[in-house]
Scaffold this motif. Structure first.
Motif, PDB file in Angstrom:
ATOM      1  N   SER A 168       0.833  -1.206   0.000  1.00 15.49           N
ATOM      2  CA  SER A 168       0.000   0.000   0.000  1.00 15.49           C
ATOM      3  C   SER A 168       0.868   1.257   0.000  1.00 15.49           C
ATOM      4  CB  SER A 168      -0.924  -0.013   1.216  1.00 15.49           C
ATOM      5  OG  SER A 168      -1.749   1.125   1.225  1.00 15.49           O
ATOM      6  N   LYS A 169       1.899   1.261   0.831  1.00 18.08           N
ATOM      7  CA  LYS A 169       2.803   2.416   0.905  1.00 18.08           C
ATOM      8  C   LYS A 169       3.545   2.609  -0.415  1.00 18.08           C
ATOM      9  CE  LYS A 169       3.632   2.144   5.904  1.00 18.08           C
ATOM     10  NZ  LYS A 169       4.619   1.746   6.957  1.00 18.08           N
ATOM     11  N   LEU A 170       3.992   1.492  -1.001  1.00 25.09           N
ATOM     12  CA  LEU A 170       4.725   1.565  -2.273  1.00 25.09           C
ATOM     13  C   LEU A 170       3.838   2.142  -3.370  1.00 25.09           C
ATOM     14  CD1 LEU A 170       7.257   0.814  -3.977  1.00 25.09           C
ATOM     15  CD2 LEU A 170       6.156  -1.409  -4.401  1.00 25.09           C
ATOM     16  N   MET A 171       2.581   1.694  -3.442  1.00 24.82           N
ATOM     17  CA  MET A 171       1.683   2.161  -4.500  1.00 24.82           C
ATOM     18  C   MET A 171       1.230   3.593  -4.272  1.00 24.82           C
ATOM     19  SD  MET A 171      -0.553  -1.317  -5.270  1.00 24.82           S
ATOM     20  CE  MET A 171      -1.068  -0.945  -6.936  1.00 24.82           C
ATOM     21  N   ASP A 172       1.305   4.064  -3.037  1.00 22.92           N
ATOM     22  CA  ASP A 172       1.048   5.476  -2.753  1.00 22.92           C
ATOM     23  C   ASP A 172       2.209   6.340  -3.238  1.00 22.92           C
ATOM     24  OD1 ASP A 172      -1.476   5.590  -1.649  1.00 22.92           O
ATOM     25  OD2 ASP A 172      -0.792   5.232   0.399  1.00 22.92           O
ATOM     26  N   LYS A 173       3.394   5.775  -3.133  1.00 23.03           N
ATOM     27  CA  LYS A 173       4.624   6.522  -3.419  1.00 23.03           C
ATOM     28  C   LYS A 173       4.944   6.565  -4.910  1.00 23.03           C
ATOM     29  CE  LYS A 173       8.429   4.706  -1.847  1.00 23.03           C
ATOM     30  NZ  LYS A 173       9.474   4.235  -0.888  1.00 23.03           N
ATOM     31  N   GLN A 174       4.625   5.474  -5.633  1.00 26.07           N
ATOM     32  CA  GLN A 174       4.989   5.412  -7.052  1.00 26.07           C
ATOM     33  C   GLN A 174       4.033   4.515  -7.831  1.00 26.07           C
ATOM     34  OE1 GLN A 174       8.844   3.457  -6.058  1.00 26.07           O
ATOM     35  NE2 GLN A 174       8.267   1.918  -7.606  1.00 26.07           N
ATOM     36  N   LYS A 175       4.050   4.702  -9.147  1.00 19.58           N
ATOM     37  CA  LYS A 175       3.291   3.838 -10.033  1.00 19.58           C
ATOM     38  C   LYS A 175       4.119   2.573 -10.279  1.00 19.58           C
ATOM     39  CE  LYS A 175       0.069   6.868 -10.234  1.00 19.58           C
ATOM     40  NZ  LYS A 175      -1.116   6.680  -9.363  1.00 19.58           N
ATOM     41  N   ILE A 176       3.464   1.430 -10.258  1.00 17.15           N
ATOM     42  CA  ILE A 176       4.196   0.164 -10.359  1.00 17.15           C
ATOM     43  C   ILE A 176       3.778  -0.628 -11.596  1.00 17.15           C
ATOM     44  CG2 ILE A 176       4.387   0.030  -7.831  1.00 17.15           C
ATOM     45  CD1 ILE A 176       2.287  -2.353  -8.068  1.00 17.15           C
ATOM     46  N   LEU A 193      -8.395  -2.139 -13.636  1.00 16.51           N
ATOM     47  CA  LEU A 193      -8.321  -1.328 -12.415  1.00 16.51           C
ATOM     48  C   LEU A 193      -6.907  -0.790 -12.202  1.00 16.51           C
ATOM     49  CD1 LEU A 193     -10.183  -0.381 -10.104  1.00 16.51           C
ATOM     50  CD2 LEU A 193      -9.359  -2.324  -8.768  1.00 16.51           C
ATOM     51  N   LEU A 194      -5.908  -1.589 -12.525  1.00 15.93           N
ATOM     52  CA  LEU A 194      -4.525  -1.106 -12.448  1.00 15.93           C
ATOM     53  C   LEU A 194      -4.348   0.120 -13.340  1.00 15.93           C
ATOM     54  CD1 LEU A 194      -2.570  -4.485 -12.584  1.00 15.93           C
ATOM     55  CD2 LEU A 194      -2.268  -2.756 -10.797  1.00 15.93           C
ATOM     56  N   GLN A 195      -4.845   0.029 -14.562  1.00 15.14           N
ATOM     57  CA  GLN A 195      -4.730   1.162 -15.485  1.00 15.14           C
ATOM     58  C   GLN A 195      -5.477   2.389 -14.970  1.00 15.14           C
ATOM     59  OE1 GLN A 195      -6.002  -0.470 -19.378  1.00 15.14           O
ATOM     60  NE2 GLN A 195      -3.869  -0.210 -19.995  1.00 15.14           N
ATOM     61  N   LYS A 196      -6.660   2.173 -14.426  1.00 14.55           N
ATOM     62  CA  LYS A 196      -7.474   3.271 -13.902  1.00 14.55           C
ATOM     63  C   LYS A 196      -6.706   4.070 -12.862  1.00 14.55           C
ATOM     64  CE  LYS A 196     -11.662   4.118 -11.149  1.00 14.55           C
ATOM     65  NZ  LYS A 196     -12.849   3.500 -10.499  1.00 14.55           N
ATOM     66  N   HIS A 197      -5.894   3.385 -12.046  1.00 11.48           N
ATOM     67  CA  HIS A 197      -5.147   4.051 -10.976  1.00 11.48           C
ATOM     68  C   HIS A 197      -3.721   4.413 -11.380  1.00 11.48           C
ATOM     69  CE1 HIS A 197      -8.157   3.824  -7.751  1.00 11.48           C
ATOM     70  NE2 HIS A 197      -8.553   2.712  -8.342  1.00 11.48           N
ATOM     71  N   GLY A 198      -3.462   4.368 -12.679  1.00  9.78           N
ATOM     72  CA  GLY A 198      -2.181   4.861 -13.176  1.00  9.78           C
ATOM     73  C   GLY A 198      -1.038   3.867 -13.149  1.00  9.78           C
ATOM     74  N   HIS A 199      -1.327   2.611 -12.821  1.00 17.01           N
ATOM     75  CA  HIS A 199      -0.278   1.584 -12.798  1.00 17.01           C
ATOM     76  C   HIS A 199      -0.255   0.857 -14.143  1.00 17.01           C
ATOM     77  CE1 HIS A 199       0.103   2.353  -8.516  1.00 17.01           C
ATOM     78  NE2 HIS A 199      -1.214   2.212  -8.417  1.00 17.01           N
ATOM     79  N   SER A 210       0.955   6.031 -22.812  1.00 13.18           N
ATOM     80  CA  SER A 210       2.224   5.292 -22.818  1.00 13.18           C
ATOM     81  C   SER A 210       2.638   4.833 -21.427  1.00 13.18           C
ATOM     82  CB  SER A 210       3.340   6.155 -23.417  1.00 13.18           C
ATOM     83  OG  SER A 210       3.512   7.350 -22.655  1.00 13.18           O
ATOM     84  N   LYS A 211       2.180   5.537 -20.384  1.00 11.42           N
ATOM     85  CA  LYS A 211       2.570   5.176 -19.009  1.00 11.42           C
ATOM     86  C   LYS A 211       1.810   3.951 -18.485  1.00 11.42           C
ATOM     87  CE  LYS A 211       3.880   9.872 -17.682  1.00 11.42           C
ATOM     88  NZ  LYS A 211       3.558  11.048 -16.815  1.00 11.42           N
ATOM     89  N   THR A 212       0.614   3.732 -19.011  1.00  6.49           N
ATOM     90  CA  THR A 212      -0.201   2.603 -18.519  1.00  6.49           C
ATOM     91  C   THR A 212      -0.489   1.569 -19.608  1.00  6.49           C
ATOM     92  OG1 THR A 212      -2.288   3.754 -18.995  1.00  6.49           O
ATOM     93  CG2 THR A 212      -1.340   4.051 -16.790  1.00  6.49           C
ATOM     94  N   LYS A 213       0.050   1.788 -20.805  1.00  5.93           N
ATOM     95  CA  LYS A 213      -0.171   0.856 -21.913  1.00  5.93           C
ATOM     96  C   LYS A 213       0.297  -0.538 -21.518  1.00  5.93           C
ATOM     97  CE  LYS A 213       0.925   0.246 -26.813  1.00  5.93           C
ATOM     98  NZ  LYS A 213       1.635   0.821 -27.978  1.00  5.93           N
TER      99      LYS A 213
END
Length: 409
Positions: A24-32, A58-64, A115-118
């Protein structure tokens, strides 16, 4: 808690997670980058794979960024999880054909404009095909103990039932863990998502990355989704609910969702549509049939497009409410030569593939469950003649929910 994990739980996706607080902390800090694997044992996925696809969305929706692993290598072996026998080994050409078709299906659901979530598509055969057996045993195999491997449900169940488990299948969990390690190194993938039956394999991958590279990775699993009836998601009386229109029409796909048990509707609106969870809460007391149509439309739009969803709804309205023959209703064709060969009603139903059991068809006829053009057929020996066709069409119905057009050529 991280927004992705919060919504993951709110929608009913969550089952288990390794190191949830740290993830949770990692995904708050950066996109994975996170991956889900799909074996390619058939030419199409069915709705039993849809929850995993929704996780990718859902991953794409949240920018991952989602990584889709197509198991060109592991399909050659077969995952023993949830199986009571060894899978049939497919040919190289069959596997390649399946991979290409499944990739097309997944691209329908996923956005490739950013390109960031493709999504990144990978085939594990690219690294598994060139493994040196001795090096693999020395570098990777040393991190696995037989004691632990025997403790996993996929292995234990087969052994307890005294069912055959080949050494080839036994190696599957090591190869899946190795996939995670390769993606961690090649694509900086730090999370694997899978069904609850994959928990042991996923934990193996997390442990392998830690031991081999001294890096932290995570595993996240989804629950097994069953229908309120207890049936497995993805299967119906008439077969699998495929995601490829070659095997299941958009209308039949729409009908699958429209005919979901009342008890499943709200749950499935959360799991299988993009509707906001708060919005679903606001409409949860609406008329159940309106909610079923909403579910059918939203689920069908995602796969087949908005127009096909609208056409399917209109066809259903014509078929069930107006007692006419909807344009989008699935169809078969027969010619006059076949009619002259004296096709009876049972033969016609089998030809239509609405039902393949003659005894079941006879039972339906006795129970007034077979209709032609909305008229009950009570004679199991009825010969289908040209007189039954209206404008060269017959609407053939079994029960309230199975309908097909029969066209005369």
């Amino acid at each position: 808690m991280n927004k992705f994990l919060t919504e993951f739980k709110e929608r009913g996706f969550f089952y288990q997670c390794t190191g949830e607080e740290n993830l949770s902390k990692l995904m708050d800090k950066q996109k994975i980058n996170a991956y889900i694997g799909f074996d390619c044992t058939a030419e199409s996925l069915h709705v039993g794979s849809l929850l995993q696809i929704m996780c990718l969305r859902l991953l794409q929706k949240h920018g991952h960024r989602p990584i889709v692993l197509l198991g060109g290598g592991t399909t050659r072996i077969g995952d023993p999880s949830g199986k009571d026998r060894t899978r049939t080994i497919l040919s190289e050409d069959e596997i390649e054909k399946n991979i290409n078709n499944i990739e097309k299906i997944l691209k329908t659901f996923l956005d490739d404009t950013d390109s960031k979530t493709k999504p990144i598509f990978v085939n594990n055969f690219t690294w598994l095909k060139s493994l040196n057996y001795i090096s693999f045993l020395r570098d990777i195999g040393k991190h696995f103990t037989i004691n632990k491997m025997l403790s996993f449900d996929s292995v234990k169940t087969r052994l307890e039932r005294e069912q055959s488990l080949s050494y080839m299948e036994f190696n599957y969990m090591i190869l899946q863990a190795y996939d995670f390690l390769e993606l961690n190194k090649k694509e900086n993938c730090v999370l694997q998502i899978g069904g609850s039956d994959q928990w042991g394999n996923i934990v193996n991958g997390v442990d392998l990355i830690k031991r081999h590279s001294n890096k932290q990775a995570y595993g996240l699993t989804t629950p097994l989704i069953t229908l309120a009836s207890g049936a497995k998601m993805g299967k119906t009386e008439s077969g699998a609910v495929w995601l490829d229109e070659k095997f299941l029409s958009s209308y039949d796909y729409w009908q699958f969702w429209r005919n979901i048990d009342d008890r499943d509707v709200l749950k499935f609106l959360k799991i299988f549509t993009d509707l906001n969870v708060d919005e679903i809460e606001k409409i949860k007391n609406n008329n159940i049939n309106e909610l079923k149509i909403l579910l059918a439309n939203k689920a069908t739009e995602m796969l087949h497009g908005e127009q096909n969803a609208k056409n399917s709804e209109e066809t259903a309205k014509q078929t069930f409410t107006d007692n006419s023959v909807g344009d989008n209703l699935p169809s078969i064709s027969i010619n006059e030569k076949e009619l002259k060969a004296k096709i009876n009603i049972i033969d016609l139903i089998i030809l239509s593939k609405l039902e393949n059991s003659k005894s079941e068809i006879r039972r339906l006829i006795k129970g007034n469950g077979v209709k032609i053009n909305n008229q009950i057929i009570g004679n199991e020996k009825l010969i289908v003649t040209k007189d039954l066709f209206i404008d060269d069409l017959i609407k053939l119905s079994l029960g309230k929910k199975r309908h097909i057009k029969v066209k005369l050529n």
